[in-house]
Design a protein around this motif. Sequence first.
Motif, PDB file in Angstrom:
ATOM      1  N   ILE A 435      33.605 -55.611  28.741  1.00 21.14           N
ATOM      2  CA  ILE A 435      33.973 -55.154  27.391  1.00 21.14           C
ATOM      3  C   ILE A 435      32.870 -55.489  26.385  1.00 21.14           C
ATOM      4  CG2 ILE A 435      35.587 -55.515  25.481  1.00 21.14           C
ATOM      5  CD1 ILE A 435      37.792 -55.919  27.601  1.00 21.14           C
ATOM      6  N   VAL A 436      32.335 -56.717  26.472  1.00 24.21           N
ATOM      7  CA  VAL A 436      31.290 -57.133  25.529  1.00 24.21           C
ATOM      8  C   VAL A 436      30.022 -56.309  25.734  1.00 24.21           C
ATOM      9  CG1 VAL A 436      29.804 -59.033  24.791  1.00 24.21           C
ATOM     10  CG2 VAL A 436      32.206 -59.468  25.306  1.00 24.21           C
ATOM     11  N   CYS A 437      29.610 -56.111  26.982  1.00 27.22           N
ATOM     12  CA  CYS A 437      28.412 -55.313  27.253  1.00 27.22           C
ATOM     13  C   CYS A 437      28.596 -53.872  26.793  1.00 27.22           C
ATOM     14  CB  CYS A 437      28.072 -55.343  28.743  1.00 27.22           C
ATOM     15  SG  CYS A 437      27.259 -56.855  29.289  1.00 27.22           S
ATOM     16  N   LEU A 438      29.804 -53.339  26.988  1.00 28.03           N
ATOM     17  CA  LEU A 438      30.096 -51.972  26.545  1.00 28.03           C
ATOM     18  C   LEU A 438      29.966 -51.868  25.027  1.00 28.03           C
ATOM     19  CD1 LEU A 438      30.903 -49.376  28.006  1.00 28.03           C
ATOM     20  CD2 LEU A 438      33.284 -49.889  27.463  1.00 28.03           C
ATOM     21  N   PHE A 439      30.466 -52.885  24.322  1.00 25.54           N
ATOM     22  CA  PHE A 439      30.338 -52.903  22.856  1.00 25.54           C
ATOM     23  C   PHE A 439      28.869 -52.943  22.447  1.00 25.54           C
ATOM     24  CE2 PHE A 439      29.392 -55.926  19.409  1.00 25.54           C
ATOM     25  CZ  PHE A 439      29.808 -55.164  18.322  1.00 25.54           C
ATOM     26  N   LEU A 440      28.066 -53.787  23.112  1.00 21.73           N
ATOM     27  CA  LEU A 440      26.658 -53.909  22.762  1.00 21.73           C
ATOM     28  C   LEU A 440      25.904 -52.606  22.993  1.00 21.73           C
ATOM     29  CD1 LEU A 440      25.819 -57.451  24.212  1.00 21.73           C
ATOM     30  CD2 LEU A 440      26.213 -56.837  21.830  1.00 21.73           C
ATOM     31  N   VAL A 441      26.183 -51.955  24.110  1.00 25.36           N
ATOM     32  CA  VAL A 441      25.484 -50.704  24.433  1.00 25.36           C
ATOM     33  C   VAL A 441      25.861 -49.604  23.442  1.00 25.36           C
ATOM     34  CG1 VAL A 441      25.309 -48.852  26.141  1.00 25.36           C
ATOM     35  CG2 VAL A 441      25.183 -51.239  26.876  1.00 25.36           C
ATOM     36  N   ILE A 442      27.162 -49.474  23.145  1.00 28.89           N
ATOM     37  CA  ILE A 442      27.621 -48.407  22.231  1.00 28.89           C
ATOM     38  C   ILE A 442      27.168 -48.682  20.803  1.00 28.89           C
ATOM     39  CG2 ILE A 442      29.651 -47.310  21.215  1.00 28.89           C
ATOM     40  CD1 ILE A 442      31.069 -47.749  23.910  1.00 28.89           C
ATOM     41  N   ALA A 443      27.334 -49.926  20.332  1.00 24.43           N
ATOM     42  CA  ALA A 443      26.963 -50.265  18.955  1.00 24.43           C
ATOM     43  C   ALA A 443      25.468 -50.111  18.728  1.00 24.43           C
ATOM     44  CB  ALA A 443      27.408 -51.691  18.633  1.00 24.43           C
ATOM     45  N   SER A 444      24.655 -50.495  19.720  1.00 25.52           N
ATOM     46  CA  SER A 444      23.209 -50.357  19.556  1.00 25.52           C
ATOM     47  C   SER A 444      22.806 -48.897  19.508  1.00 25.52           C
ATOM     48  CB  SER A 444      22.482 -51.057  20.698  1.00 25.52           C
ATOM     49  OG  SER A 444      22.765 -50.440  21.942  1.00 25.52           O
ATOM     50  N   GLY A 445      23.600 -48.013  20.141  1.00 25.09           N
ATOM     51  CA  GLY A 445      23.321 -46.586  20.089  1.00 25.09           C
ATOM     52  C   GLY A 445      23.418 -46.034  18.678  1.00 25.09           C
ATOM     53  N   PHE A 446      24.355 -46.546  17.887  1.00 27.04           N
ATOM     54  CA  PHE A 446      24.490 -46.120  16.495  1.00 27.04           C
ATOM     55  C   PHE A 446      23.419 -46.750  15.610  1.00 27.04           C
ATOM     56  CE2 PHE A 446      28.831 -45.405  18.081  1.00 27.04           C
ATOM     57  CZ  PHE A 446      29.021 -44.089  17.655  1.00 27.04           C
ATOM     58  N   GLN A 447      23.047 -47.985  15.898  1.00 30.40           N
ATOM     59  CA  GLN A 447      22.106 -48.703  15.044  1.00 30.40           C
ATOM     60  C   GLN A 447      20.651 -48.350  15.356  1.00 30.40           C
ATOM     61  OE1 GLN A 447      23.552 -50.628  12.682  1.00 30.40           O
ATOM     62  NE2 GLN A 447      21.547 -50.823  11.696  1.00 30.40           N
ATOM     63  N   SER A 448      20.331 -48.133  16.640  1.00 34.49           N
ATOM     64  CA  SER A 448      18.951 -47.816  17.045  1.00 34.49           C
ATOM     65  C   SER A 448      18.955 -46.610  17.983  1.00 34.49           C
ATOM     66  CB  SER A 448      18.310 -49.028  17.742  1.00 34.49           C
ATOM     67  OG  SER A 448      18.375 -50.176  16.939  1.00 34.49           O
ATOM     68  N   PRO A 449      19.277 -45.419  17.450  1.00 31.58           N
ATOM     69  CA  PRO A 449      19.428 -44.244  18.325  1.00 31.58           C
ATOM     70  C   PRO A 449      18.142 -43.845  19.034  1.00 31.58           C
ATOM     71  CG  PRO A 449      19.474 -43.605  16.002  1.00 31.58           C
ATOM     72  CD  PRO A 449      19.529 -45.099  16.042  1.00 31.58           C
ATOM     73  N   LEU A 450      16.981 -44.039  18.399  1.00 31.11           N
ATOM     74  CA  LEU A 450      15.718 -43.634  19.027  1.00 31.11           C
ATOM     75  C   LEU A 450      15.445 -44.443  20.281  1.00 31.11           C
ATOM     76  CD1 LEU A 450      13.093 -42.001  19.005  1.00 31.11           C
ATOM     77  CD2 LEU A 450      12.087 -43.801  17.566  1.00 31.11           C
ATOM     78  N   GLU A 451      15.552 -45.786  20.174  1.00 36.08           N
ATOM     79  CA  GLU A 451      15.293 -46.649  21.332  1.00 36.08           C
ATOM     80  C   GLU A 451      16.271 -46.360  22.464  1.00 36.08           C
ATOM     81  OE1 GLU A 451      15.287 -47.606  18.261  1.00 36.08           O
ATOM     82  OE2 GLU A 451      13.431 -48.716  17.878  1.00 36.08           O
ATOM     83  N   VAL A 452      17.543 -46.178  22.113  1.00 33.89           N
ATOM     84  CA  VAL A 452      18.557 -45.886  23.129  1.00 33.89           C
ATOM     85  C   VAL A 452      18.286 -44.531  23.771  1.00 33.89           C
ATOM     86  CG1 VAL A 452      21.007 -45.385  23.484  1.00 33.89           C
ATOM     87  CG2 VAL A 452      20.324 -47.347  22.093  1.00 33.89           C
ATOM     88  N   GLY A 453      17.898 -43.540  22.958  1.00 35.40           N
ATOM     89  CA  GLY A 453      17.615 -42.203  23.487  1.00 35.40           C
ATOM     90  C   GLY A 453      16.439 -42.212  24.446  1.00 35.40           C
ATOM     91  N   VAL A 454      15.346 -42.878  24.056  1.00 31.31           N
ATOM     92  CA  VAL A 454      14.167 -42.931  24.920  1.00 31.31           C
ATOM     93  C   VAL A 454      14.475 -43.700  26.201  1.00 31.31           C
ATOM     94  CG1 VAL A 454      11.808 -43.793  25.118  1.00 31.31           C
ATOM     95  CG2 VAL A 454      12.551 -42.702  22.999  1.00 31.31           C
ATOM     96  N   GLY A 455      15.204 -44.807  26.076  1.00 29.20           N
ATOM     97  CA  GLY A 455      15.585 -45.577  27.263  1.00 29.20           C
ATOM     98  C   GLY A 455      16.419 -44.756  28.228  1.00 29.20           C
ATOM     99  N   THR A 456      17.352 -43.970  27.686  1.00 33.28           N
ATOM    100  CA  THR A 456      18.198 -43.117  28.525  1.00 33.28           C
ATOM    101  C   THR A 456      17.382 -42.046  29.226  1.00 33.28           C
ATOM    102  OG1 THR A 456      20.067 -43.506  27.024  1.00 33.28           O
ATOM    103  CG2 THR A 456      20.232 -41.629  28.540  1.00 33.28           C
ATOM    104  N   VAL A 457      16.421 -41.452  28.505  1.00 31.49           N
ATOM    105  CA  VAL A 457      15.562 -40.426  29.104  1.00 31.49           C
ATOM    106  C   VAL A 457      14.746 -41.011  30.258  1.00 31.49           C
ATOM    107  CG1 VAL A 457      13.538 -38.966  28.690  1.00 31.49           C
ATOM    108  CG2 VAL A 457      15.424 -38.974  27.052  1.00 31.49           C
ATOM    109  N   ILE A 458      14.225 -42.227  30.084  1.00 26.49           N
ATOM    110  CA  ILE A 458      13.450 -42.870  31.149  1.00 26.49           C
ATOM    111  C   ILE A 458      14.319 -43.100  32.382  1.00 26.49           C
ATOM    112  CG2 ILE A 458      12.227 -44.975  31.809  1.00 26.49           C
ATOM    113  CD1 ILE A 458      11.257 -45.175  28.924  1.00 26.49           C
ATOM    114  N   ILE A 459      15.572 -43.526  32.153  1.00 26.01           N
ATOM    115  CA  ILE A 459      16.493 -43.735  33.285  1.00 26.01           C
ATOM    116  C   ILE A 459      16.738 -42.419  34.016  1.00 26.01           C
ATOM    117  CG2 ILE A 459      18.851 -44.362  33.932  1.00 26.01           C
ATOM    118  CD1 ILE A 459      18.830 -46.303  31.527  1.00 26.01           C
TER     119      ILE A 459
END
Length: 502
Positions: A435-459
């Motif tokens: 639950i905590v990790c899910l919150f961190l991943v989702i919340a960071s997506g709203f706060q830092s969308p560019l980093e999350v987007g690039v990380g997802t593309v690399i995956i």
Amino acid sequence: MTRIQASDSLVPRQVFDVPSDEKPRARKASTDSSSQGSGVQLKKQIGLIDGVAIIVGVIVGSGIFVSPKGVLKFSGSIGQSLIVWVLCGVLSMVGALCYGELGTMIPKSGGDYAYIGAAFGPLMAFLYLWVALLILVPTGNAITALTFAQYLLKPFWPSCEAPVEAVQLLAAAMICVLTVINCYNVKWVTRVTDIFTGTKVLALLVIVAAGVYHIFDGHTEHWAKPFSGSLKEPGFIALAFYNGLFSYSGWNYLNFVTEELKDPYRNLPRAICISMPVVTVIYMITNIAYFSVLSPDEILSSDAVAVTFGDKMLGFLSWIMPFAVACSTFGSLNGAIFASSRLFFVGARNGHLPAAISLININCLTPVPSLIFLCAITLLLFFINDIYVLINYVSYVEALFTLISVSGLLWLRYKQPNMERPIRVNLLLPVIYLIVCLFLVIASGFQSPLEVGVGTVIILSGIPVYYLTIHNPVQWLANTSQRINMWCSKFFICMPNQEKFD
């Protein structure tokens, strides 16, 4: 069971999905002596104390000396940042206990790679290996080496930054020296880890002692309003946790070397239960010392909190702090190279990297090609002008795959309830961690969308790579892998791993 030799082609075999009733026989076969077929095995040389030193040594790197300002920046106050530090320690402890169950249930080196593969199959395991290869491991190692070089050279350039070329050369030399040590003897690795773990803990105790002296001298003004200015938005809280967890990262590295751990069913959980509370307490009292001596503005304006602390409190002995940061990063990188090289070794052994990387030197019983491969990738990053930009993607990707690994624990509980589990944690622990990790991943997506987007593309970019090179590889690629494997066997005096796969 399928036996995989390092001389096999690049095509992976069914190494992840075996009925649970075959597990005990496979586990026994994997620990037998060299009487079974040709090949060699990694030697079990890591005891309990060495295991504790590896975990503490890898975790206590440059983070606690350099990056406490990140937690303060996104927490907004001293009081809330201390709460974040404690909760990060508790969360890391919960995650480590979950990995304790995974590590004794699946006693294979490779950590998350082995666990994700056992739970979700080879594609998901390869995606973890892919991002570890591109981002997680070489970026972390390169930045740690650069931090070492910067602080070791600091006394020679006290009033300005050291030349970039000097920093890069010293960092590259450090990577090469530690690679040679890791290639030559595992005992040398553990001795270096033990020595430098003691050095960095001693440096932190100096900080704590200076902070206690400062408090008892009547300087308590920074604690008048500890929660003033606290940031309550979920996105800021998530980023504060990311910065705290970055300083705790490395708690799962002992799982990367499970096959070299003596009596892993007892020593893995014991090492976790000893090291994680020790690190949490050390981090907590170190931050209290920082906040007692330095104002929030001084911390936020500092690139290295420990050095600023030393300049203010230690006088002519202030050189101790840059030296302590250098020692800390040296020991941390030594443990990281040792553990992470086993990740690529296991990935190659399973057919997800060229088979040559899974070879073991017959004299030293170390995965020499894997260590040299990791060294080469890390050195390549020094040609990037600003590799620090890559660190923005590391925390998100690492949190995501940790979430997937713990999800795998729950999935295996459902899919294979009768599987042998020497350690079985309370079900509430992986659920809370999830639950905590899910919150961190989702919340960071709203706060830092560019980093999350690039990380997802690399995956996701690993998916076509998997199907083009692993799932259905072209013949010339398999032939090339075979030729490289034969050359490495002769040049590095290596043989295939004898391990039988379950």
